[in-house]
Design an enzyme around this catalytic site. Structure first.
Site, short mmCIF file in Angstrom:
data_model
loop_
_atom_site.label_atom_id
_atom_site.label_comp_id
_atom_site.label_asym_id
_atom_site.label_seq_id
_atom_site.Cartn_x
_atom_site.Cartn_y
_atom_site.Cartn_z
N LYS A 85 0.92 -1.20 0.05
CA LYS A 85 0.00 0.09 0.02
C LYS A 85 0.97 1.15 0.08
O LYS A 85 1.90 1.23 0.57
CB LYS A 85 -0.81 0.10 1.18
CG LYS A 85 -1.95 0.97 1.46
CD LYS A 85 -3.01 0.71 2.50
CE LYS A 85 -3.90 1.74 2.29
NZ LYS A 85 -4.87 1.67 3.76
N SER A 160 -9.85 1.38 2.82
CA SER A 160 -9.03 2.47 1.96
C SER A 160 -8.02 1.51 1.40
O SER A 160 -7.44 2.23 0.21
CB SER A 160 -8.29 3.63 2.71
OG SER A 160 -7.27 2.86 3.86
N SER A 184 -9.98 -0.82 7.02
CA SER A 184 -9.22 -0.85 5.72
C SER A 184 -8.46 -1.81 5.14
O SER A 184 -8.22 -1.96 4.06
CB SER A 184 -8.24 0.53 5.86
OG SER A 184 -8.93 1.59 5.59
N1 GLN Z 1 -13.17 3.89 5.94
C1 GLN Z 1 -12.60 4.16 7.42
C2 GLN Z 1 -12.30 5.67 7.16
O1 GLN Z 1 -12.51 6.35 6.44
C3 GLN Z 1 -11.51 3.39 7.84
C4 GLN Z 1 -10.28 3.66 6.93
C5 GLN Z 1 -9.06 2.84 7.46
O2 GLN Z 1 -9.01 1.79 7.98
N2 GLN Z 1 -7.72 3.18 7.26
O3 GLN Z 1 -11.77 6.15 8.11
#
Ligand code: GLN
Length: 504
Positions: A85, A160, A184
């Site tokens: 990532k 994400s 995420s």
């Molecule tokens: N979807 C969640 C957010 O927008 C979690 C994101 C993540 O785990 N990095 O914060």
């Protein structure tokens, strides 16, 4: 394309490739070729990567083959392409967090997880696309454009870590590494039909992970199966002197997580929190989870519905704490120390303001504003401090539940993959995507998402993956792996979006 038993190499798990390498039935070059061919054919439709270099992948593989033939050891991830990532620092390789503000940032060091993968002689497939600064649930917040779900390219892969999830699902990388702050890793794994693990907070070093919300962030693997998940955790886990929050009692290599891969959950106590089986859950998702619970019962587990009343507040608590920490963490991007600087400012203040206004996207700005507001004098007690207190209540509810149960099971995501654009203008609807995963980060627990099956196709909706979420107590990865391994075998999910390769 080299195939074994009709499964092309790029869809095989790393442990299978590892034994083929050891038996000399394939070489690293074959694996690399299958992955680079796949990238060439399918990546234009998916956009899982922000950066990759097919020539470099093949060159690295050739060097590894030479090293192996001169007697070099074949470790678990030797010659295995792993996508990373783009919020994890890679020495000399641009790392952008999918943000304009870091579009020219080249790290001068490797994250600890990368250093450990290099000791294995792994191959970096490429830097994977993501939501900007890991904020999002659909990968639509990437400055460089969205990732498409390999099962239906009109849909999101989740976020994400949409890039790392889609890369494994589409056969563009054998494994990948992502980060999970509120879901995420697990939510995109669920939407893409692969295995995604969020380890206990502090088990994997965050050194070199560009911080979003430091008390919640955790790095973890995406893999084709549970065995690879355990093997990759073996490589990346363990204490690191560069991360003061890493757990000092567990050294790298001290625990062999593959030892917990037992096809046996007889007597295992499974709780099903009713707060995570809420109305928002799609009926097909609910049915798949119920089917998995039936299989667990047949395998001898004891299943009970349970209640963790404070989970109702988890989403609200997260959307105070995560933005608060983000507003503080992201203050370092000021046009001076890292990344991009606006060039048409007249004063220092203007330079800060313009660099940040031009460099951050709308979701990141929204989070910085929410966080700055809830941390400001006058609102701190009402929002940030209150949220921390409720976080303690959530921890207490989990502690009570784990006095009774070995694992808790829920859906990973309330729905299957939704259409690109469907929720982008409604942040609250988008935030609901993580309703089942967020409580786990607030409590620092380990959890995994494994594929539970595909939804039924109807009309224009093709079959889409559904994820099963297994949560255990702090440092009880043993229970996560035992339950996940047994249920993976019982569910027998072995599908890949092969149609991508059938089109010319
Ligand atoms: N979807 C969640 C957010 O927008 C979690 C994101 C993540 O785990 N990095 O914060």
């Amino acid at each position: 394309m080299v195939k074994t038993k009709d499964v092309p190499l790029n869809f095989l798990p790393a442990h299978t490739l590892n034994s083929l390498l050891k038996k000399k039935q394939v070489c690293a070059g074959d694996i690399a070729k299958s992955v680079t061919d796949a990238i060439q054919k399918v990546e234009p439709a998916i956009h899982a990567f922000l950066r990759y270099d097919a020539g470099h992948i093949l060159k690295q593989a050739a060097e590894i083959d030479k090293y192996i033939s001169s007697g070099g050891p074949i470790k678990d991830f030797t010659g295995i392409p792993v996508a990373v990532k783009d919020n994890i620092c890679t020495l000399g390789v641009t790392t952008t967090c999918a943000s304009k503000i870091l579009s020219n940032y080249i790290p001068v060091y490797d994250a600890t997880v990368i250093r450990r993968l290099k000791l294995q002689d792994y191959i970096l497939t490429g830097k994977a696309n993501m939501d900007e600064f890991a904020m999002g649930s659909s990968n639509e917040n990437s400055f460089f454009g969205p990732v498409k779900n390999p099962w239906d390219i009109s849909r999101v892969p989740g976020g994400s870590s949409g890039g790392p999830a889609a890369a494994v699902a589409a056969g563009l990388s054998i494994c990948s590494i992502g980060s999970d702050t509120g879901g995420s890793i697990r939510q995109p794994a669920s939407l893409c039909g692969v295995v995604g693990l969020k380890p206990t907070y502090g088990l994997v070093s965050r050194y070199g992970l560009i911080a979003f919300a430091s008390s919640l962030d955790q790095i973890g693997p995406f893999t084709h199966d549970v065995e690879d998940s355990a093997r990759l955790l073996n490589v990346i886990s363990g204490w690191d002197e560069n991360d003061s929050t890493s757990i000092s009692s567990i050294k790298n290599g001290q625990i062999d997580y593959t030892g917990f891969l037992k096809d046996d959950i007889k007597g295992m106590r499974i709780g099903v929190p009713k707060e995570l089986m809420v109305n928002e859950i799609d009926p097909q998702v609910k049915a798949a989870v119920q089917k998995a619970l039936k299989l667990a019962e047949v395998a001898g587990a004891i299943i009970e519905e349970t209640s963790l009343p404070s989970l109702e507040y988890a989403l609200s608590v997260y959307y105070i704490i995560a933005p608060s920490e983000a507003s503080s963490n992201l203050s370092r991007f000021d046009g001076v120390r890292y990344g991009r600087r606006s060039m048409d400012a007249q004063t220092l203040r203007q330079m800060y303001k313009k660099s940040r206004s031009e460099g951050f996207g709308p979701e990141v700005k929204r989070r910085i504003m929410i966080g700055t507001y809830s941390l400001s004098a006058g609102y701190y007690d009402a929002y940030y401090e209150k949220a921390q207190k409720v976080r303690t209540l959530i921890n207490n509810d989990f502690a009570k539940a784990f006095a009774k149960y070995d694992v808790l099971i829920s859906p990973t995501s309330p729905t299957t993959a939704f259409k690109i654009g469907e929720k982008i203008d409604d942040p609250l609807q988008m935030y609901l995507s993580d309703i089942c995963t967020i409580p786990v980060n607030l409590a620092g627990l380990p959890a995994i998402s494994i594929p539970a099956g595909l939804s039924k196709s109807s009309g224009e909706n093709p079959p889409l993956p559904i994820g099963l979420h297994i949560i255990a107590n702090t440092l009880r990865e043993d229970n996560v792996f035992r339950a996940a391994y047994t249920l993976e075998k019982a569910l027998g999910f072995d599908k890949h979006p092969m149609y991508l390769y059938e089109q010319s």
